[in-house]
Design a protein around this motif. Structure first.
Motif, PDB file in Angstrom:
ATOM      1  N   PHE A 128      51.023 168.825   3.427  1.00 57.58           N
ATOM      2  CA  PHE A 128      49.769 169.565   3.306  1.00 57.58           C
ATOM      3  C   PHE A 128      49.825 170.415   2.036  1.00 57.58           C
ATOM      4  O   PHE A 128      49.858 169.876   0.953  1.00 57.58           O
ATOM      5  N   ALA A 129      49.922 171.745   2.148  1.00 52.50           N
ATOM      6  CA  ALA A 129      49.919 172.570   0.931  1.00 52.50           C
ATOM      7  C   ALA A 129      51.305 173.106   0.589  1.00 52.50           C
ATOM      8  O   ALA A 129      51.443 173.917  -0.322  1.00 52.50           O
ATOM      9  N   ALA A 130      52.337 172.658   1.296  1.00 53.11           N
ATOM     10  CA  ALA A 130      53.684 173.210   1.100  1.00 53.11           C
ATOM     11  C   ALA A 130      54.563 172.211   0.354  1.00 53.11           C
ATOM     12  O   ALA A 130      54.817 171.110   0.853  1.00 53.11           O
ATOM     13  N   PRO A 131      55.057 172.554  -0.849  1.00 53.24           N
ATOM     14  CA  PRO A 131      55.958 171.675  -1.598  1.00 53.24           C
ATOM     15  C   PRO A 131      57.258 171.440  -0.822  1.00 53.24           C
ATOM     16  O   PRO A 131      57.824 172.372  -0.253  1.00 53.24           O
ATOM     17  N   LEU A 132      57.742 170.202  -0.816  1.00 54.94           N
ATOM     18  CA  LEU A 132      58.926 169.853  -0.036  1.00 54.94           C
ATOM     19  C   LEU A 132      60.201 170.474  -0.597  1.00 54.94           C
ATOM     20  O   LEU A 132      61.207 170.566   0.108  1.00 54.94           O
ATOM     21  N   GLY A 133      60.163 170.891  -1.851  1.00 57.99           N
ATOM     22  CA  GLY A 133      61.361 171.471  -2.454  1.00 57.99           C
ATOM     23  C   GLY A 133      61.439 172.982  -2.354  1.00 57.99           C
ATOM     24  O   GLY A 133      62.420 173.579  -2.794  1.00 57.99           O
ATOM     25  N   GLU A 134      60.405 173.618  -1.785  1.00 57.10           N
ATOM     26  CA  GLU A 134      60.398 175.083  -1.689  1.00 57.10           C
ATOM     27  C   GLU A 134      60.798 175.543  -0.298  1.00 57.10           C
ATOM     28  O   GLU A 134      60.820 174.760   0.660  1.00 57.10           O
ATOM     29  N   ARG A 135      61.093 176.849  -0.205  1.00 59.13           N
ATOM     30  CA  ARG A 135      61.537 177.441   1.046  1.00 59.13           C
ATOM     31  C   ARG A 135      60.466 178.386   1.608  1.00 59.13           C
ATOM     32  O   ARG A 135      59.460 178.627   0.960  1.00 59.13           O
ATOM     33  N   TRP A 136      60.753 178.906   2.788  1.00 56.52           N
ATOM     34  CA  TRP A 136      59.815 179.823   3.443  1.00 56.52           C
ATOM     35  C   TRP A 136      59.587 181.057   2.587  1.00 56.52           C
ATOM     36  O   TRP A 136      58.458 181.551   2.481  1.00 56.52           O
ATOM     37  N   THR A 137      60.647 181.562   1.949  1.00 56.05           N
ATOM     38  CA  THR A 137      60.500 182.742   1.088  1.00 56.05           C
ATOM     39  C   THR A 137      59.574 182.457  -0.086  1.00 56.05           C
ATOM     40  O   THR A 137      58.836 183.345  -0.528  1.00 56.05           O
ATOM     41  N   ASP A 138      59.607 181.224  -0.583  1.00 58.15           N
ATOM     42  CA  ASP A 138      58.699 180.851  -1.682  1.00 58.15           C
ATOM     43  C   ASP A 138      57.257 180.868  -1.196  1.00 58.15           C
ATOM     44  O   ASP A 138      56.348 181.294  -1.920  1.00 58.15           O
ATOM     45  N   ALA A 139      57.050 180.401   0.044  1.00 59.00           N
ATOM     46  CA  ALA A 139      55.699 180.405   0.608  1.00 59.00           C
ATOM     47  C   ALA A 139      55.181 181.833   0.777  1.00 59.00           C
ATOM     48  O   ALA A 139      54.012 182.119   0.495  1.00 59.00           O
ATOM     49  N   LEU A 140      56.057 182.723   1.225  1.00 58.93           N
ATOM     50  CA  LEU A 140      55.654 184.116   1.427  1.00 58.93           C
ATOM     51  C   LEU A 140      55.344 184.805   0.107  1.00 58.93           C
ATOM     52  O   LEU A 140      54.364 185.546  -0.008  1.00 58.93           O
ATOM     53  N   SER A 141      56.183 184.559  -0.902  1.00 63.36           N
ATOM     54  CA  SER A 141      55.972 185.217  -2.194  1.00 63.36           C
ATOM     55  C   SER A 141      54.814 184.592  -2.963  1.00 63.36           C
ATOM     56  O   SER A 141      54.172 185.248  -3.782  1.00 63.36           O
ATOM     57  N   GLY A 142      54.532 183.309  -2.688  1.00 63.35           N
ATOM     58  CA  GLY A 142      53.481 182.623  -3.431  1.00 63.35           C
ATOM     59  C   GLY A 142      52.078 182.879  -2.923  1.00 63.35           C
ATOM     60  O   GLY A 142      51.123 182.848  -3.695  1.00 63.35           O
ATOM     61  N   GLY A 143      51.936 183.143  -1.655  1.00 63.15           N
ATOM     62  CA  GLY A 143      50.583 183.347  -1.138  1.00 63.15           C
ATOM     63  C   GLY A 143      50.538 184.093   0.176  1.00 63.15           C
ATOM     64  O   GLY A 143      49.459 184.384   0.687  1.00 63.15           O
ATOM     65  N   LEU A 207      65.756 178.150  14.094  1.00 69.10           N
ATOM     66  CA  LEU A 207      64.728 178.915  13.378  1.00 69.10           C
ATOM     67  C   LEU A 207      65.272 179.482  12.076  1.00 69.10           C
ATOM     68  O   LEU A 207      64.573 179.494  11.055  1.00 69.10           O
ATOM     69  N   VAL A 208      66.519 179.939  12.094  1.00 72.93           N
ATOM     70  CA  VAL A 208      67.141 180.487  10.889  1.00 72.93           C
ATOM     71  C   VAL A 208      67.321 179.394   9.847  1.00 72.93           C
ATOM     72  O   VAL A 208      67.018 179.582   8.661  1.00 72.93           O
ATOM     73  N   THR A 209      67.785 178.228  10.276  1.00 70.20           N
ATOM     74  CA  THR A 209      67.993 177.118   9.347  1.00 70.20           C
ATOM     75  C   THR A 209      66.690 176.710   8.680  1.00 70.20           C
ATOM     76  O   THR A 209      66.628 176.511   7.462  1.00 70.20           O
ATOM     77  N   VAL A 210      65.634 176.579   9.475  1.00 66.86           N
ATOM     78  CA  VAL A 210      64.329 176.177   8.934  1.00 66.86           C
ATOM     79  C   VAL A 210      63.838 177.173   7.895  1.00 66.86           C
ATOM     80  O   VAL A 210      63.199 176.803   6.908  1.00 66.86           O
ATOM     81  N   ALA A 211      64.155 178.447   8.073  1.00 70.83           N
ATOM     82  CA  ALA A 211      63.663 179.494   7.173  1.00 70.83           C
ATOM     83  C   ALA A 211      64.386 179.516   5.832  1.00 70.83           C
ATOM     84  O   ALA A 211      63.811 179.989   4.847  1.00 70.83           O
ATOM     85  N   VAL A 212      65.617 179.000   5.764  1.00 70.62           N
ATOM     86  CA  VAL A 212      66.406 179.197   4.540  1.00 70.62           C
ATOM     87  C   VAL A 212      66.633 177.932   3.726  1.00 70.62           C
ATOM     88  O   VAL A 212      67.134 178.016   2.608  1.00 70.62           O
ATOM     89  N   VAL A 213      66.284 176.752   4.246  1.00 70.75           N
ATOM     90  CA  VAL A 213      66.523 175.510   3.504  1.00 70.75           C
ATOM     91  C   VAL A 213      65.208 174.998   2.930  1.00 70.75           C
ATOM     92  O   VAL A 213      64.127 175.417   3.350  1.00 70.75           O
ATOM     93  N   PRO A 214      65.270 174.074   1.951  1.00 73.20           N
ATOM     94  CA  PRO A 214      64.026 173.468   1.445  1.00 73.20           C
ATOM     95  C   PRO A 214      63.245 172.807   2.572  1.00 73.20           C
ATOM     96  O   PRO A 214      63.819 172.350   3.563  1.00 73.20           O
ATOM     97  N   LEU A 215      61.931 172.740   2.409  1.00 69.17           N
ATOM     98  CA  LEU A 215      61.071 172.216   3.464  1.00 69.17           C
ATOM     99  C   LEU A 215      61.483 170.812   3.885  1.00 69.17           C
ATOM    100  O   LEU A 215      61.406 170.465   5.071  1.00 69.17           O
ATOM    101  N   ALA A 216      61.907 169.974   2.940  1.00 68.71           N
ATOM    102  CA  ALA A 216      62.330 168.614   3.279  1.00 68.71           C
ATOM    103  C   ALA A 216      63.496 168.639   4.262  1.00 68.71           C
ATOM    104  O   ALA A 216      63.507 167.897   5.256  1.00 68.71           O
TER     105      ALA A 216
END
Length: 237
Positions: A128-143, A207-216
């Motif tokens: 959808f709108a989330a790049p597969l190479g970015e992390r949750w922190t990138d999503a938070l800081s980006g928008g 939940l911790v793992t999902v938050a810190v690794v790339p979306l892929a």
């Protein structure tokens, strides 16, 4: 890495007519399912081994009582018991260990700017709108949490939360059906109480793992964890 990148790209090309821009994400889910299918025979063997080990617990409890003051003799006696009953104490670890390389391949593939000396084109793919190479922190800081990428992660966290709750209830039910083994004097086997308390909560650590690794890699973890819980519910029923 180049071979693995080509595999993901080919899978994405095959799925593109169905999933459009999210084809690479769908390819990762499909790849995860293929990995889980490959290790499923080992999971079945692990389930049989777990049932056999559960049946051995009363005998092991008696060995602990008999050789509790002599750790070396206790260890030898337990190993001999497993050999006699043809039960491997490590069989349950194999399905999880064999999935580790696949996870790290995805992690490095979507953490690298270049693959085989050229730009990593997979980093341009999205769920959808989330790049597969970015992390949750990138999503938070980006928008922020309510951005497109933030909502994708919110959906993943919701799935993981539901799976974790189901896994928690399943673990509690399994432990109720197989209560902690006690030695003849009524004392609980050392270490069992701590394991019994911690094990039902293990899925929540996802939940911790999902938050810190790339979306892929997070997609791999979520898919594999969901598969594992459903598989456990079927195999250990």
């Amino acid at each position: 890495m180049s071979v693995f990148a080509n595999l993901v790209e080919h899978l994405a090309d095959l799925l593109q007519p169905l999933f459009g821009a999210s084809a690479a994400a769908a390819a990762i889910v499909l790849f995860t399912a293929l990995v889980r299918l490959l290790v499923h025979p080992l999971s079945r063997a692990a389930a049989r081994g777990q049932k056999a080990r559960t049946a051995l617990q009363p005998k092991i409890a008696e060995l602990r009582k008999k050789h509790g003051k002599n750790p070396e003799k206790l260890q030898k006696a337990v190993l001999e018991l497993h050999a006699e009953e043809k039960v491997s104490p490590l069989a349950g670890c194999l399905p999880g260990l064999l999935q580790v390389p696949a996870f790290f391949l995805l992690y490095h593939l979507f953490s690298s700017d270049t693959i085989g000396g050229r730009a990593n084109e997979l980093l341009g793919h999205e769920l959808f709108a989330a790049p597969l190479g970015e992390r949750w922190t990138d999503a938070l800081s980006g928008g922020g949490a309510l951005s497109g990428a933030g909502l994708v992660y919110a959906g993943l966290f919701a799935v993981v939360g539901c799976v974790a709750v189901f896994s928690y209830r399943l673990s509690k039910r399994m432990m109720a059906a197989n209560p902690a083994v006690q030695v003849s004097g009524g004392e609980q086997v050392p270490g069992v109480r701590a394991v019994t308390k911690v094990m039902p909560f293990m899925s929540f650590f996802t939940l911790v793992t999902v938050a810190v690794v790339p979306l892929a890699a997070a997609l791999y973890v979520v898919t594999s964890t969901t598969w594992s819980v459903v598989e456990r519910a079927v195999l250990y029923r």
